[in-house]
Design a protein around this motif. Structure first.
Motif, PDB file in Angstrom:
ATOM      1  N   TYR A  56       0.820  -1.213   0.000  1.00  0.00           N
ATOM      2  CA  TYR A  56       0.000   0.000   0.000  1.00  0.00           C
ATOM      3  C   TYR A  56       0.857   1.269   0.000  1.00  0.00           C
ATOM      4  CZ  TYR A  56      -3.858  -3.106   1.037  1.00  0.00           C
ATOM      5  OH  TYR A  56      -4.802  -4.092   0.970  1.00  0.00           O
ATOM      6  N   ALA A  57       1.955   1.178  -0.698  1.00  0.00           N
ATOM      7  CA  ALA A  57       2.858   2.342  -0.767  1.00  0.00           C
ATOM      8  C   ALA A  57       2.138   3.513  -1.423  1.00  0.00           C
ATOM      9  CB  ALA A  57       4.112   2.004  -1.574  1.00  0.00           C
ATOM     10  N   ILE A  58       2.441   4.707  -0.942  1.00  0.00           N
ATOM     11  CA  ILE A  58       1.821   5.918  -1.497  1.00  0.00           C
ATOM     12  C   ILE A  58       2.518   6.272  -2.798  1.00  0.00           C
ATOM     13  CG2 ILE A  58       1.435   8.377  -1.100  1.00  0.00           C
ATOM     14  CD1 ILE A  58       1.513   7.741   1.937  1.00  0.00           C
ATOM     15  N   SER A  59       1.712   6.424  -3.844  1.00  0.00           N
ATOM     16  CA  SER A  59       2.285   6.829  -5.132  1.00  0.00           C
ATOM     17  C   SER A  59       2.536   8.320  -5.137  1.00  0.00           C
ATOM     18  CB  SER A  59       1.302   6.521  -6.270  1.00  0.00           C
ATOM     19  OG  SER A  59       1.189   5.156  -6.448  1.00  0.00           O
ATOM     20  N   LEU A  60       3.806   8.644  -5.281  1.00  0.00           N
ATOM     21  CA  LEU A  60       4.126  10.074  -5.268  1.00  0.00           C
ATOM     22  C   LEU A  60       3.902  10.666  -6.658  1.00  0.00           C
ATOM     23  CD1 LEU A  60       7.332   9.997  -3.075  1.00  0.00           C
ATOM     24  CD2 LEU A  60       5.021  10.646  -2.406  1.00  0.00           C
ATOM     25  N   PRO A  61       3.639  11.997  -6.724  1.00  0.00           N
ATOM     26  CA  PRO A  61       3.424  12.648  -8.017  1.00  0.00           C
ATOM     27  C   PRO A  61       4.638  12.475  -8.924  1.00  0.00           C
ATOM     28  CG  PRO A  61       2.864  14.134  -6.213  1.00  0.00           C
ATOM     29  CD  PRO A  61       3.490  12.934  -5.597  1.00  0.00           C
ATOM     30  N   GLN A  62       4.395  12.617 -10.218  1.00  0.00           N
ATOM     31  CA  GLN A  62       5.447  12.350 -11.186  1.00  0.00           C
ATOM     32  C   GLN A  62       6.641  13.290 -11.063  1.00  0.00           C
ATOM     33  OE1 GLN A  62       3.835  13.190 -15.162  1.00  0.00           O
ATOM     34  NE2 GLN A  62       4.444  15.292 -14.700  1.00  0.00           N
ATOM     35  N   GLN A  63       6.414  14.475 -10.479  1.00  0.00           N
ATOM     36  CA  GLN A  63       7.531  15.421 -10.354  1.00  0.00           C
ATOM     37  C   GLN A  63       8.565  14.931  -9.334  1.00  0.00           C
ATOM     38  OE1 GLN A  63       4.315  16.165 -10.080  1.00  0.00           O
ATOM     39  NE2 GLN A  63       3.803  18.141 -11.045  1.00  0.00           N
ATOM     40  N   VAL A  64       8.149  13.968  -8.481  1.00  0.00           N
ATOM     41  CA  VAL A  64       9.054  13.528  -7.417  1.00  0.00           C
ATOM     42  C   VAL A  64       9.803  12.278  -7.841  1.00  0.00           C
ATOM     43  CG1 VAL A  64       9.193  13.012  -4.952  1.00  0.00           C
ATOM     44  CG2 VAL A  64       7.329  14.422  -5.809  1.00  0.00           C
ATOM     45  N   ASN A  65      10.960  12.465  -8.522  1.00  0.00           N
ATOM     46  CA  ASN A  65      11.788  11.317  -8.871  1.00  0.00           C
ATOM     47  C   ASN A  65      12.678  10.985  -7.660  1.00  0.00           C
ATOM     48  OD1 ASN A  65      14.065  13.078  -8.915  1.00  0.00           O
ATOM     49  ND2 ASN A  65      13.552  13.618 -11.042  1.00  0.00           N
ATOM     50  N   PRO A  66      13.380   9.872  -7.679  1.00  0.00           N
ATOM     51  CA  PRO A  66      14.161   9.474  -6.505  1.00  0.00           C
ATOM     52  C   PRO A  66      15.158  10.555  -6.039  1.00  0.00           C
ATOM     53  CG  PRO A  66      13.973   7.623  -7.991  1.00  0.00           C
ATOM     54  CD  PRO A  66      13.327   8.781  -8.680  1.00  0.00           C
ATOM     55  N   ALA A  67      15.784  11.244  -7.000  1.00  0.00           N
ATOM     56  CA  ALA A  67      16.754  12.276  -6.612  1.00  0.00           C
ATOM     57  C   ALA A  67      16.060  13.393  -5.848  1.00  0.00           C
ATOM     58  CB  ALA A  67      17.439  12.825  -7.854  1.00  0.00           C
ATOM     59  N   MET A  68      14.942  13.833  -6.383  1.00  0.00           N
ATOM     60  CA  MET A  68      14.186  14.907  -5.737  1.00  0.00           C
ATOM     61  C   MET A  68      13.671  14.468  -4.388  1.00  0.00           C
ATOM     62  SD  MET A  68      14.343  17.574  -7.500  1.00  0.00           S
ATOM     63  CE  MET A  68      15.898  17.240  -8.277  1.00  0.00           C
ATOM     64  N   LEU A  69      13.207  13.236  -4.313  1.00  0.00           N
ATOM     65  CA  LEU A  69      12.677  12.726  -3.052  1.00  0.00           C
ATOM     66  C   LEU A  69      13.773  12.749  -1.993  1.00  0.00           C
ATOM     67  CD1 LEU A  69      10.369  11.490  -1.445  1.00  0.00           C
ATOM     68  CD2 LEU A  69      11.096   9.240  -2.253  1.00  0.00           C
ATOM     69  N   SER A  70      14.951  12.350  -2.416  1.00  0.00           N
ATOM     70  CA  SER A  70      16.073  12.332  -1.486  1.00  0.00           C
ATOM     71  C   SER A  70      16.333  13.727  -0.921  1.00  0.00           C
ATOM     72  CB  SER A  70      17.312  11.790  -2.212  1.00  0.00           C
ATOM     73  OG  SER A  70      18.455  12.057  -1.463  1.00  0.00           O
ATOM     74  N   LEU A  71      16.345  14.726  -1.809  1.00  0.00           N
ATOM     75  CA  LEU A  71      16.562  16.109  -1.360  1.00  0.00           C
ATOM     76  C   LEU A  71      15.456  16.556  -0.408  1.00  0.00           C
ATOM     77  CD1 LEU A  71      17.664  17.917  -4.658  1.00  0.00           C
ATOM     78  CD2 LEU A  71      19.012  17.692  -2.569  1.00  0.00           C
ATOM     79  N   ILE A  72      14.235  16.239  -0.804  1.00  0.00           N
ATOM     80  CA  ILE A  72      13.107  16.680   0.021  1.00  0.00           C
ATOM     81  C   ILE A  72      13.177  16.031   1.399  1.00  0.00           C
ATOM     82  CG2 ILE A  72      10.591  16.527   0.255  1.00  0.00           C
ATOM     83  CD1 ILE A  72      10.405  16.997  -2.750  1.00  0.00           C
ATOM     84  N   LEU A  73      13.530  14.778   1.418  1.00  0.00           N
ATOM     85  CA  LEU A  73      13.591  14.100   2.714  1.00  0.00           C
ATOM     86  C   LEU A  73      14.709  14.673   3.587  1.00  0.00           C
ATOM     87  CD1 LEU A  73      12.846  10.431   1.633  1.00  0.00           C
ATOM     88  CD2 LEU A  73      11.338  12.032   2.804  1.00  0.00           C
ATOM     89  N   ASP A  74      15.824  15.073   2.938  1.00  0.00           N
ATOM     90  CA  ASP A  74      16.885  15.730   3.706  1.00  0.00           C
ATOM     91  C   ASP A  74      16.342  16.976   4.387  1.00  0.00           C
ATOM     92  OD1 ASP A  74      19.609  15.065   1.357  1.00  0.00           O
ATOM     93  OD2 ASP A  74      18.754  13.890   2.996  1.00  0.00           O
ATOM     94  N   TYR A  75      15.574  17.750   3.588  1.00  0.00           N
ATOM     95  CA  TYR A  75      14.994  18.988   4.115  1.00  0.00           C
ATOM     96  C   TYR A  75      14.061  18.681   5.289  1.00  0.00           C
ATOM     97  CZ  TYR A  75      12.421  23.416   4.177  1.00  0.00           C
ATOM     98  OH  TYR A  75      11.838  24.597   4.570  1.00  0.00           O
ATOM     99  N   CYS A  76      13.187  17.705   5.089  1.00  0.00           N
ATOM    100  CA  CYS A  76      12.217  17.363   6.138  1.00  0.00           C
ATOM    101  C   CYS A  76      12.929  16.838   7.376  1.00  0.00           C
ATOM    102  CB  CYS A  76      11.243  16.308   5.622  1.00  0.00           C
ATOM    103  SG  CYS A  76      10.196  16.901   4.303  1.00  0.00           S
ATOM    104  N   ARG A  77      13.953  16.017   7.160  1.00  0.00           N
ATOM    105  CA  ARG A  77      14.663  15.426   8.294  1.00  0.00           C
ATOM    106  C   ARG A  77      15.211  16.520   9.199  1.00  0.00           C
ATOM    107  NH1 ARG A  77      17.734  12.073   5.560  1.00  0.00           N
ATOM    108  NH2 ARG A  77      16.098  10.505   5.562  1.00  0.00           N
ATOM    109  N   PHE A  78      15.737  17.573   8.591  1.00  0.00           N
ATOM    110  CA  PHE A  78      16.299  18.646   9.403  1.00  0.00           C
ATOM    111  C   PHE A  78      15.215  19.470  10.089  1.00  0.00           C
ATOM    112  CE2 PHE A  78      19.699  21.423  10.642  1.00  0.00           C
ATOM    113  CZ  PHE A  78      19.084  22.658  10.808  1.00  0.00           C
ATOM    114  N   HIS A  79      14.240  19.870   9.312  1.00  0.00           N
ATOM    115  CA  HIS A  79      13.289  20.857   9.834  1.00  0.00           C
ATOM    116  C   HIS A  79      12.228  20.275  10.749  1.00  0.00           C
ATOM    117  CE1 HIS A  79      14.519  24.666   8.116  1.00  0.00           C
ATOM    118  NE2 HIS A  79      14.854  24.029   7.016  1.00  0.00           N
TER     119      HIS A  79
END
Lengths: 348, 263
Positions: A56-79
């Motif tokens: 039941y994994a959440i399908s992320l929007p097409q704009q979120v490729n693995p590289a982008m997801l990685s960056l976003i998660l870095d941001y979230c992890r910090f904030h």
């Protein structure tokens, strides 16, 4: 319990994870508190109960490729860690956005699809800084945009910016002025300001009494006649004080009219007014008082001017407010004529 | 990679709205797609002052509200609109969208202004207001104005300018003579009075400048408005040496507009 406590007491396996699937099909699990920092993921988990397992994994929007997801998660992890100071966060952000323009654009798009507004604002500001101050050709180059406007289209915004303000302003003002003057003409005939009305109607009557035909010249002389009369009246009646907007009809109807009218400040009024009838009844019984008005014609102009001025000042004094009057008294040094002072001797 | 293909429109609008009006205009001549973004209401609404709607509804030009935001912006930059019953005017500085106000002569308190032998009120197209004040003759020249600090743009350096004209052949009492100009912000009276001649000779430093609308102006003072505290700015022009009379001054009003700190 705080996050730190949980990490110490609970072993790794007790941490909750969210399962996410990117557009290329790959699936990964992310710590819950980090993933839930994104509103879109939060919504999927809470509203649709998604992301709890691999199936039941959440399908992320097409704009979120693995590289982008990685960056976003870095941001979230910090904030998502609550204890950080504003200074720390700012410092992180500044280092975080150091990437090439293309990546910034992709990251903005990805963050926007996950509704992660703080990151969208951060990256947008960075892109805005890149655009600021650059010439159009430079912007075209940086963002790989085609030069697809015609020459005419390119000139269009410049037309706006180089409008000659003075000419346009003058044209508008001329048009406005014409309109206003027209409206003022209309208003003159309708206005019911009692003070002004009294002024005009008295003049009409006096010119009628004195046999003038009521043209502008005639009106002017009768006006000064009235002023002289008023001066006499004012000198006689020392009790003519605090009558500012006084409309009381006293026994001497003309006195009250004179006292309450503002002198010399109003544009010449044309046309009879509604109060004419009221005033007539008061004035005609006193007609005899003014038969000696004819001698006013023989006063020499300079004296007349002096008298006019005194009367204007005095009428103004009567009609002005106290604070203003105080100021006038204080600035009395302005007045150089000794004659004027005698009028002040009334002791107001 | 075309930015217009990667980024959704709202993001593009957001990015441009974070730049400046000048940058937005430059963006408009980059490409077709970029122009469409640069002209959106979302962008120009950010450049307009936050209270522009209430200002426009209370003015004589409320019909402007029906225009697109970019058009409203540029209209306000080039055409001062009348507010407060036609006694004040409002416009924007085009580079920054900051607010500029002019207090018309009727919004000022002119000592002896209601006495026709001293001051008269004229209506001519050269004035943006329905009337301006024409000095016939006074010994005591004193003109005061007041404006609420809250209506000004925050984080802006403002300067006040007396907008006037001297009727050359009839000017007495201004040539080679100075008048006192003073501004007082929020009750802080520490400001000095500037003594400036409105009719300076060639040798003197020229403080008086010609404006684009045909009037002259002289700076009365400047101040930095941080975030619109309560209080007022008091402005005054004063020359009360009654040993000589003054004649021939026309006053359009007092303008407050942003001033670059280095100019």
């Amino acid at each position: 319990m705080s996050e730190v406590d949980m990490a110490v007491i609970k072993p790794e396996i007790m941490k909750s994870y969210i399962w996410l699937q990117t557009v290329d099909g790959s699936i990964q699990q992310v710590e819950q508190e980090i993933a839930m920092f994104c509103p879109m993921i939060c919504h999927e988990v809470i509203q649709k109960s998604m992301g709890s397992s691999k199936n039941y994994a959440i399908s992320l929007p097409q704009q979120v490729n693995p590289a982008m997801l990685s960056l976003i998660l870095d941001y979230c992890r910090f904030h998502q860690v609550p204890g950080r100071s504003n200074k720390e966060r700012k410092s992180f952000d500044e280092k975080f956005i150091r990437m090439d323009t293309k990546r910034l654009c992709e990251l903005t798009s990805a963050a926007d699809s996950l509704q992660l507004k703080p990151l969208v604002d951060l990256t947008s500001r960075a892109l805005a800084r890149i655009i600021e101050g650059k010439a159009p050709e430079e912007i075209r180059e940086i963002f790989h945009l085609p030069d697809d406007l015609t020459e005419e289209e390119k000139l269009e915004p410049l037309k706006n910016a180089t409008d000659d303000p003075r000419i346009r302003l003058l044209n508008r003002l001329y048009a406005k002025k014409r309109k206003e003057l027209k409206e003022r003409e209309k208003l003159k005939n309708v206005e019911v300001d009692e003070e002004l009305v009294d002024d005009r109607s008295v003049d009409d009557l006096l010119s009628f009494i004195n046999g003038d035909d009521g043209d502008s010249k005639g009106i002017k002389t009768s006006k000064s006649k009235k002023k002289n009369r008023r001066r006499k009246d004012l000198q006689k009646s020392t009790s003519a004080h605090e009558a500012t907007k006084n409309h009381n009809k006293e026994s001497n109807g003309l006195n009250s009219v004179c006292r309450s009218a503002e002198v010399g400040q109003i544009l010449p009024r044309v046309g009879a007014t509604t109060n004419l009838q009221d005033v007539e009844d008061d004035i005609f019984p006193n007609k005899n008082e003014f038969d000696d008005g004819d001698i006013d014609d023989e006063i020499d102009p300079t004296l007349k001017e002096k008298i006019d001025r005194e009367v204007e000042d005095f009428a103004r004094r009567l009609n002005s407010d106290w604070p203003e009057r105080m100021q006038e008294i204080l600035s009395l040094g302005q007045e150089k004529k000794p004659v004027h002072l005698s009028l002040n001797g009334k002791g107001s | 990679m075309e930015i217009t293909r990667i980024l959704p429109d709202e993001c593009q609008s957001l990015i441009i709205s974070l730049t400046s009006p000048a940058d937005a205009c430059r963006s408009a001549i980059v490409s077709h797609a970029f122009r469409a973004v640069a002209y959106t209401d979302a962008v120009w609404e950010k450049f307009l002052p936050s209270d522009y709607r209430s200002i426009l509804s209370g003015s004589s030009s409320s019909s402007l509200l029906s225009l697109g935001k970019k058009d409203v912006y540029f209209h306000l930059c080039f055409h001062p609109i009348l507010i407060q019953n036609g006694t004040m005017s409002f416009q924007l500085k085009k580079e920054s969208g900051k607010k500029c106000y002019m207090l018309g002569a009727r919004a000022l308190s002119i000592i002896w202004g209601d006495t026709p032998s001293y001051w008269t009120w004229k209506s001519l197209p050269e004035s943006r207001f329905s009337e301006f004040a024409e000095l016939k003759l006074v010994w005591w020249l004193e003109v005061k104005g007041m404006i609420d600090i809250r209506i000004l743009s925050s984080n802006t350096n403002y300067a006040a300018y007396l907008v006037f004209k001297l009727r050359n052949r009839r000017t007495i009492g201004f040539r080679h003579r100075a008048v006192g100009l003073h501004i007082n912000v929020g009750g802080i009276t520490s400001r000095e009075v500037r003594r400036v001649s409105l009719d300076p000779s060639q040798n003197e430093i020229q403080h008086v400048r010609q404006r684009e609308d045909g009037w002259m102006e002289v700076e009365m003072g400047e101040f930095f408005n941080e975030c619109g505290d309560d209080g007022t700015v008091q402005l005054s022009l004063r020359e009360v040496d009654t040993s000589y009379f003054k004649q021939g001054l026309n006053i359009e009003g007092i303008e407050l507009r942003p001033k670059d700190t280095d100019s």
